[in-house]
Design a protein around this motif. Sequence first.
Motif, PDB file in Angstrom:
ATOM      1  N   ILE A 118       0.777  -1.049  -0.040  1.00 21.26           N
ATOM      2  CA  ILE A 118      -0.189   0.250  -0.121  1.00 21.26           C
ATOM      3  C   ILE A 118       1.184   1.470   0.304  1.00 21.26           C
ATOM      4  O   ILE A 118       1.901   1.523   0.853  1.00 21.26           O
ATOM      5  N   GLY A 119       0.175   2.208  -0.826  1.00 25.53           N
ATOM      6  CA  GLY A 119       1.504   3.449  -0.845  1.00 25.53           C
ATOM      7  C   GLY A 119      -0.032   4.748  -0.004  1.00 25.53           C
ATOM      8  O   GLY A 119      -0.864   5.117  -0.204  1.00 25.53           O
ATOM      9  N   ALA A 135      -1.705   3.261  11.394  1.00 24.72           N
ATOM     10  CA  ALA A 135      -3.194   2.658  11.322  1.00 24.72           C
ATOM     11  C   ALA A 135      -3.769   1.782  10.320  1.00 24.72           C
ATOM     12  O   ALA A 135      -4.506   0.235  10.197  1.00 24.72           O
ATOM     13  N   ILE A 136      -2.883   1.855   9.245  1.00 24.76           N
ATOM     14  CA  ILE A 136      -2.469  -0.096   8.708  1.00 24.76           C
ATOM     15  C   ILE A 136      -1.999  -0.864   8.753  1.00 24.76           C
ATOM     16  O   ILE A 136      -2.767  -2.099   9.017  1.00 24.76           O
ATOM     17  N   SER A 142       0.735  -7.542   7.914  1.00 22.17           N
ATOM     18  CA  SER A 142       1.503  -8.104   6.932  1.00 22.17           C
ATOM     19  C   SER A 142       1.645  -7.340   6.294  1.00 22.17           C
ATOM     20  O   SER A 142       2.107  -7.457   5.004  1.00 22.17           O
ATOM     21  N   ALA A 143       0.998  -5.969   5.758  1.00 24.09           N
ATOM     22  CA  ALA A 143       1.355  -5.006   4.892  1.00 24.09           C
ATOM     23  C   ALA A 143       2.607  -4.400   4.709  1.00 24.09           C
ATOM     24  O   ALA A 143       3.595  -4.153   6.022  1.00 24.09           O
ATOM     25  N   SER A 144       2.835  -4.036   3.637  1.00 29.29           N
ATOM     26  CA  SER A 144       4.245  -3.603   3.523  1.00 29.29           C
ATOM     27  C   SER A 144       3.211  -2.026   2.754  1.00 29.29           C
ATOM     28  O   SER A 144       3.483  -1.597   2.315  1.00 29.29           O
ATOM     29  N   LYS A 179       7.429   4.376  -8.857  1.00 36.40           N
ATOM     30  CA  LYS A 179       7.018   3.639  -9.897  1.00 36.40           C
ATOM     31  C   LYS A 179       8.912   2.600 -10.015  1.00 36.40           C
ATOM     32  O   LYS A 179       8.711   2.169 -10.671  1.00 36.40           O
ATOM     33  N   ARG A 180       9.463   3.338  -8.857  1.00 39.91           N
ATOM     34  CA  ARG A 180      11.056   2.400  -8.550  1.00 39.91           C
ATOM     35  C   ARG A 180      10.527   0.999  -8.469  1.00 39.91           C
ATOM     36  O   ARG A 180       9.538   0.896  -8.342  1.00 39.91           O
ATOM     37  N   GLU A 181      11.603   0.386  -9.143  1.00 38.32           N
ATOM     38  CA  GLU A 181      11.286  -1.225  -8.853  1.00 38.32           C
ATOM     39  C   GLU A 181      11.057  -1.917  -7.608  1.00 38.32           C
ATOM     40  O   GLU A 181      10.358  -2.598  -7.031  1.00 38.32           O
ATOM     41  N   ASP A 182      11.416  -1.158  -6.768  1.00 32.12           N
ATOM     42  CA  ASP A 182      11.233  -2.072  -5.262  1.00 32.12           C
ATOM     43  C   ASP A 182       9.901  -1.452  -4.871  1.00 32.12           C
ATOM     44  O   ASP A 182       9.373  -1.785  -2.918  1.00 32.12           O
ATOM     45  N   HIS A 183       9.017  -0.136  -5.066  1.00 28.89           N
ATOM     46  CA  HIS A 183       8.264   0.654  -4.940  1.00 28.89           C
ATOM     47  C   HIS A 183       7.089   0.179  -5.243  1.00 28.89           C
ATOM     48  O   HIS A 183       6.096   0.259  -5.664  1.00 28.89           O
TER      49      HIS A 183
END
Length: 281
Positions: A118-119, A135-136, A142-144, A179-183
Amino acid sequence: MSLVHNAHLPIGVFDSGVGGLTVLNAIRQRLPNENLIYLGDTARVPYGTKSASSVTRYAEQAAKALIERKIKMLVIACNTASAVAIEPLQYLYPDIPVIGVVGPGAEASCDATQSQHIGVIATEGTVNNQAYQNAILKRLPSASVVAHPCSLFVALAEEGWHTGDLVKQIVETCLEPFKREDHSLIDTLVLGCTHFPALKNVIADVMGDAVSLVDSAETTANAVASRLEAGQLLNMKALKGDVQFLVTDGPTRFARVAQHFFSDPIPTSEIQLVDIQHFAH
């Protein structure tokens, strides 16, 4: 403090300025029969750069000003104030529902995500105090969660710059970290500032169809409807509800900027200038 629960009483909504009008607009569209009072603390905007203690004090003063006008629910339409002041306000006013924008937005993002990546985009203050991240993760451990500040979006929204090549270029630059590969795995993006729904279309265009946008204004409106229904406080009258506007400074500018966030024009003559700084607990 004991308040008589009356379905015909208005819902009180406050924000540091005009951005919370996106929340007010969403509530009005979701619950057109409800009477609404909006308070913009325009004399002290923005809240995002202030200390937590100052924001809590401002929020308590805004809440007291609305409570004195007899409301049945209090909505904190400000991400910064929601992050730091919702618990103090819930403690001060146990007899009415107090709803912020962070909780509903976080919950909606957890429901929307498939990948659990989630962004969040918000102002620098909201990102730094990690309100959405916490809050997330509380709801979905387990969220990133990746959060980036996009404070420039506030200025674009207030000036009515919502479309065009320049706006798209700025939005692309601000959203480039996602947009980066890790995100690039995020499938859900939370619009964690009440100004950002004004730029929803261009943000959706830049992020693409694979990313769901969570509009904190819409999710808050849904939370308001659910709480009113659960408390049997929905206004069942057939007539369209009234809307009152209060500001602590600059009614003329408020009226001008409001057109970018609210469906109907707000004449300056209908905006009441109020002093809330004398309210203290």
